[in-house]
Write a protein that holds these residues in place. Structure first.
Motif, PDB file in Angstrom:
ATOM      1  N   LYS A 173       2.977  -9.088  -3.447  1.00 51.14           N
ATOM      2  CA  LYS A 173       1.941 -10.109  -3.710  1.00 51.14           C
ATOM      3  C   LYS A 173       1.030 -10.259  -2.489  1.00 51.14           C
ATOM      4  O   LYS A 173       1.502 -10.478  -1.380  1.00 51.14           O
ATOM      5  CB  LYS A 173       2.601 -11.461  -4.015  1.00 51.14           C
ATOM      6  CG  LYS A 173       3.134 -11.531  -5.426  1.00 51.14           C
ATOM      7  CD  LYS A 173       3.113 -12.959  -5.995  1.00 51.14           C
ATOM      8  CE  LYS A 173       3.482 -12.944  -7.461  1.00 51.14           C
ATOM      9  NZ  LYS A 173       4.922 -13.108  -7.700  1.00 51.14           N
ATOM     10  N   GLY A 174      -0.262 -10.110  -2.713  1.00 49.38           N
ATOM     11  CA  GLY A 174      -1.232 -10.270  -1.630  1.00 49.38           C
ATOM     12  C   GLY A 174      -1.303  -9.087  -0.686  1.00 49.38           C
ATOM     13  O   GLY A 174      -2.081  -9.088   0.271  1.00 49.38           O
ATOM     14  N   LYS A 176      -2.458  -5.736   0.737  1.00 48.05           N
ATOM     15  CA  LYS A 176      -3.637  -4.882   0.585  1.00 48.05           C
ATOM     16  C   LYS A 176      -3.227  -3.443   0.878  1.00 48.05           C
ATOM     17  O   LYS A 176      -2.856  -3.115   2.005  1.00 48.05           O
ATOM     18  CB  LYS A 176      -4.743  -5.320   1.563  1.00 48.05           C
ATOM     19  CG  LYS A 176      -5.502  -6.563   1.079  1.00 48.05           C
ATOM     20  CD  LYS A 176      -6.538  -7.005   2.098  1.00 48.05           C
ATOM     21  CE  LYS A 176      -5.857  -7.659   3.293  1.00 48.05           C
ATOM     22  NZ  LYS A 176      -6.683  -8.116   4.372  1.00 48.05           N
ATOM     23  N   ARG A 178      -3.842   0.875   0.196  1.00 51.96           N
ATOM     24  CA  ARG A 178      -4.604   2.020  -0.298  1.00 51.96           C
ATOM     25  C   ARG A 178      -3.638   2.830  -1.166  1.00 51.96           C
ATOM     26  O   ARG A 178      -2.679   3.416  -0.669  1.00 51.96           O
ATOM     27  CB  ARG A 178      -5.101   2.859   0.875  1.00 51.96           C
ATOM     28  CG  ARG A 178      -5.953   4.043   0.481  1.00 51.96           C
ATOM     29  CD  ARG A 178      -5.146   5.317   0.437  1.00 51.96           C
ATOM     30  NE  ARG A 178      -5.916   6.398  -0.159  1.00 51.96           N
ATOM     31  CZ  ARG A 178      -5.384   7.459  -0.740  1.00 51.96           C
ATOM     32  NH1 ARG A 178      -4.084   7.602  -0.828  1.00 51.96           N
ATOM     33  NH2 ARG A 178      -6.140   8.383  -1.240  1.00 51.96           N
ATOM     34  N   LYS A 185      -2.818   0.701 -10.214  1.00 57.49           N
ATOM     35  CA  LYS A 185      -2.835  -0.292 -11.305  1.00 57.49           C
ATOM     36  C   LYS A 185      -1.502  -1.036 -11.375  1.00 57.49           C
ATOM     37  O   LYS A 185      -1.455  -2.226 -11.694  1.00 57.49           O
ATOM     38  CB  LYS A 185      -3.128   0.408 -12.634  1.00 57.49           C
ATOM     39  CG  LYS A 185      -4.546   0.963 -12.724  1.00 57.49           C
ATOM     40  CD  LYS A 185      -4.947   1.224 -14.169  1.00 57.49           C
ATOM     41  CE  LYS A 185      -6.445   1.411 -14.325  1.00 57.49           C
ATOM     42  NZ  LYS A 185      -6.921   2.768 -13.992  1.00 57.49           N
ATOM     43  N   ALA A 188      -1.461  -3.573  -8.564  1.00 54.99           N
ATOM     44  CA  ALA A 188      -2.293  -4.729  -8.927  1.00 54.99           C
ATOM     45  C   ALA A 188      -1.520  -5.671  -9.861  1.00 54.99           C
ATOM     46  O   ALA A 188      -1.585  -6.890  -9.716  1.00 54.99           O
ATOM     47  CB  ALA A 188      -3.588  -4.257  -9.581  1.00 54.99           C
ATOM     48  N   GLY A 192      -0.639  -7.178  -5.892  1.00 56.24           N
ATOM     49  CA  GLY A 192      -1.252  -6.598  -4.701  1.00 56.24           C
ATOM     50  C   GLY A 192      -2.741  -6.355  -4.900  1.00 56.24           C
ATOM     51  O   GLY A 192      -3.261  -6.484  -6.007  1.00 56.24           O
ATOM     52  N   THR A 193      -3.422  -6.016  -3.803  1.00 56.27           N
ATOM     53  CA  THR A 193      -4.843  -5.695  -3.871  1.00 56.27           C
ATOM     54  C   THR A 193      -5.017  -4.220  -3.540  1.00 56.27           C
ATOM     55  O   THR A 193      -4.573  -3.762  -2.482  1.00 56.27           O
ATOM     56  CB  THR A 193      -5.641  -6.540  -2.856  1.00 56.27           C
ATOM     57  OG1 THR A 193      -5.368  -7.913  -3.128  1.00 56.27           O
ATOM     58  CG2 THR A 193      -7.123  -6.275  -2.971  1.00 56.27           C
ATOM     59  N   VAL A 194      -5.648  -3.502  -4.455  1.00 52.49           N
ATOM     60  CA  VAL A 194      -5.859  -2.074  -4.224  1.00 52.49           C
ATOM     61  C   VAL A 194      -7.149  -1.878  -3.445  1.00 52.49           C
ATOM     62  O   VAL A 194      -8.199  -2.390  -3.829  1.00 52.49           O
ATOM     63  CB  VAL A 194      -5.928  -1.312  -5.564  1.00 52.49           C
ATOM     64  CG1 VAL A 194      -6.206   0.159  -5.332  1.00 52.49           C
ATOM     65  CG2 VAL A 194      -4.638  -1.502  -6.346  1.00 52.49           C
ATOM     66  N   VAL A 195      -7.059  -1.162  -2.341  1.00 53.60           N
ATOM     67  CA  VAL A 195      -8.240  -0.863  -1.544  1.00 53.60           C
ATOM     68  C   VAL A 195      -8.465   0.649  -1.605  1.00 53.60           C
ATOM     69  O   VAL A 195      -7.565   1.423  -1.308  1.00 53.60           O
ATOM     70  CB  VAL A 195      -8.037  -1.300  -0.066  1.00 53.60           C
ATOM     71  CG1 VAL A 195      -9.307  -1.065   0.741  1.00 53.60           C
ATOM     72  CG2 VAL A 195      -7.618  -2.761  -0.003  1.00 53.60           C
ATOM     73  N   ILE A 211      -6.211  -2.964   5.958  1.00 51.70           N
ATOM     74  CA  ILE A 211      -5.216  -2.819   4.887  1.00 51.70           C
ATOM     75  C   ILE A 211      -3.834  -3.038   5.506  1.00 51.70           C
ATOM     76  O   ILE A 211      -3.641  -2.846   6.715  1.00 51.70           O
ATOM     77  CB  ILE A 211      -5.263  -1.431   4.204  1.00 51.70           C
ATOM     78  CG1 ILE A 211      -5.190  -0.284   5.231  1.00 51.70           C
ATOM     79  CG2 ILE A 211      -6.517  -1.289   3.354  1.00 51.70           C
ATOM     80  CD1 ILE A 211      -5.059   1.103   4.614  1.00 51.70           C
TER      81      ILE A 211
END
Ligand code: CA
Length: 366
Positions: A173-174, A176, A178, A185, A188, A192-195, A211
Motif C-alpha cells: 500500500k502506497g 511507488k 517501477r 496492474k 495497483a 501500490g503506485t505504478v511508476v 520510487i
C-alpha cells in the motif's frame, strides 16, 4: 534439326550455351534481400540486443548472404515502442521486443510474453512449439500484417529491489514501484503506485527516493544497473514475470513473398536463437547471482508464502479483466489456462518433484 547443328547455324558456341545453362539457376538463387531490423532494446544490452544481432548474423550465414539484416537498437531508427508499427506498415522488415508492449493494440498480445503466475519459460516453449501457442500468436498478429516468432525466454525473473521488507500484502500500500505490464496492474490492485520509467532513469529514481522499489530482469541485468547500491533487499521470485518470452516479428507481406527455402532458414535461425537466449540467461544469471551474494553482499529474501498467495488472487482478477477486453484475448486466455493446467499437473510430478530433491542443498533463503 539436331541441337548441335542448330547451335552451329546460330553461331553460338557449345561452351557458351553450357555456361549459360549452368549459371542461370545460380544467378536466380542469388537474389538478395537487404532488410532492416528495429528493436525495443538499448544498444549492447546483453542477451536481448545481442540476441537480435545474433539472429541477423545467423540468417545471413544460413542463407549464404541472400538475406542481409542491419540491426538498429531502440531509438536508433525508430523509437523503441514503435518497432511493432514500423514493421507492420513495412517501413522496415523485422522487429523485436516483448509482446506485452503491444497490449494497447490488442490485449491478447500479453499472453505471448508474460502472465503473472502463468507459464514459466519451459512451459511457454511447450505451448508455442508443442501446443497451439504459436498458431494463436500468428492469428493475433496477422491483422497487423506481422508474422511472429518466439525469441527465447528470460527465465524466471527476480521479484525486485526494495528498501523496506514486504511481510504482508499491506506493505504494497502506497509503495511507488517501477513494474510494467500485468504485474503493475496487480501492484495497483494491492494499493501500490505504478511508476513507468525508461531504463536509464530507474537507478537515479530509486537512489533519490522518487520510487521505493523497482523490478528489472534478473541478476545479470540487475547487477549491471547497480541496483544493489540503491536498495537493501533483493526479493524473489518474479511472480509477475515467470518466464517472459521475447519475440521476433516479420512483415507478413515480405515474409510470405519469400522463396520457401528462405522462410525455412528464418524459422530455423529463430528457433536456434530462441534456444540460445534461454541458455545465456540461465548461465549468466547464475554467475551474476554469485557476484551479488558474495561480492556485493546483497540480502536475498523470498516473498512470504501468504504474500504470494494474496498476489495470486489479485493476479487472477487482473488476468480475467484483461481477457474480457477483446474476443482474441478471451480465446488466448482460455487456451493458455487449459495448457497451464495440463502441463502443470505433469510438472508437479516431474520438474517440481525433482527440484524439491536437489535444490534445498543450494537454498539461499535470506
Ligand atoms: Ca521485468
Amino acid at each position: 534439326m539436331k541441337r548441335r547443328d542448330f547451335l552451329k547455324k546460330a553461331g553460338i558456341g557449345a561452351a557458351a550455351v553450357a555456361a549459360t545453362t549452368v549459371n542461370a539457376p545460380a544467378v536466380l538463387a542469388k537474389k538478395t534481400y537487404n532488410w532492416k531490423m528495429v528493436t525495443t532494446w538499448p544498444p549492447k544490452l546483453p542477451v536481448l540486443q545481442d540476441g537480435c544481432e545474433r539472429l541477423a548474423r545467423r540468417i545471413g550465414e544460413l542463407s549464404d548472404g541472400r538475406i542481409k539484416i542491419q540491426v538498429f537498437a531502440g531509438g536508433e531508427l525508430v523509437p523503441p515502442l514503435e518497432s511493432f508499427q514500423a514493421v507492420s506498415d513495412g517501413t522496415v522488415e523485422v522487429g523485436s521486443g516483448a509482446a506485452y508492449y503491444w497490449a494497447g493494440k490488442e490485449p491478447a498480445t500479453q499472453w505471448f510474453a508474460a502472465v503473472p503466475f502463468g507459464l514459466n519459460g519451459q512451459g511457454m516453449s511447450a505451448w508455442f512449439h508443442g501446443g497451439d501457442g504459436l498458431k494463436l500468436w500468428e492469428e493475433t498478429y496477422a491483422p497487423f500484417n506481422l508474422v511472429p516468432r518466439p525469441g527465447g525466454s528470460t527465465g524466471v525473473q527476480m521479484g525486485g529491489w526494495f528498501n523496506k521488507k514486504i511481510e504482508s500484502i499491506n506493505d504494497f500500500k502506497g509503495l511507488k514501484m517501477r513494474i510494467p505490464g500485468l504485474g503493475g496492474k496487480v501492484l495497483a490492485k494491492a494499493g501500490g503506485t505504478v511508476v513507468l520509467l525508461p531504463g536509464g532513469e530507474i537507478f537515479t529514481s530509486l537512489e533519490r527516493g522518487v520510487i521505493d522499489a523497482t523490478e528489472w530482469v534478473g541478476p545479470l541485468h540487475d547487477l549491471r544497473m547497480g541496483f544493489y547500491q540503491a536498495a537493501k533487499y533483493y526479493y524473489y521470485p518474479g511472480w509477475h514475470e515467470p518466464g517472459t518470452y521475447l519475440e521476433y516479428f516479420f512483415n507478413k507481406k515480405v515474409f510470405d513473398s519469400l522463396p520457401k527455402d528462405l522462410q525455412h532458414i528464418i524459422d530455423a535461425a529463430c528457433i536456434e536463437t530462441e534456444h540460445w537466449v534461454l541458455a545465456q540467461f540461465e548461465a549468466l544469471n547464475g554467475q551474476a547471482l554469485q557476484t551479488l551474494i558474495n561480492e556485493k553482499k546483497v540480502q536475498l529474501i523470498q516473498f512470504p508464502d501468504q504474500v504470494l498467495a494474496d498476489l495470486r488472487k489479485l493476479a487472477d482478477e487482473v488476468v480475467a479483466e484483461e481477457a474480457a477486453k477483446s474476443p482474441m484475448a478471451t480465446k488466448v486466455n482460455k487456451a493458455f489456462k487449459d495448457f497451464q493446467k495440463v502441463v502443470g499437473t505433469w510438472g508437479s510430478v516431474s520438474e517440481k518433484a525433482y527440484y524439491d530433491i536437489i535444490l534445498p542443498k543450494f537454498s539461499l533463503k535470506g
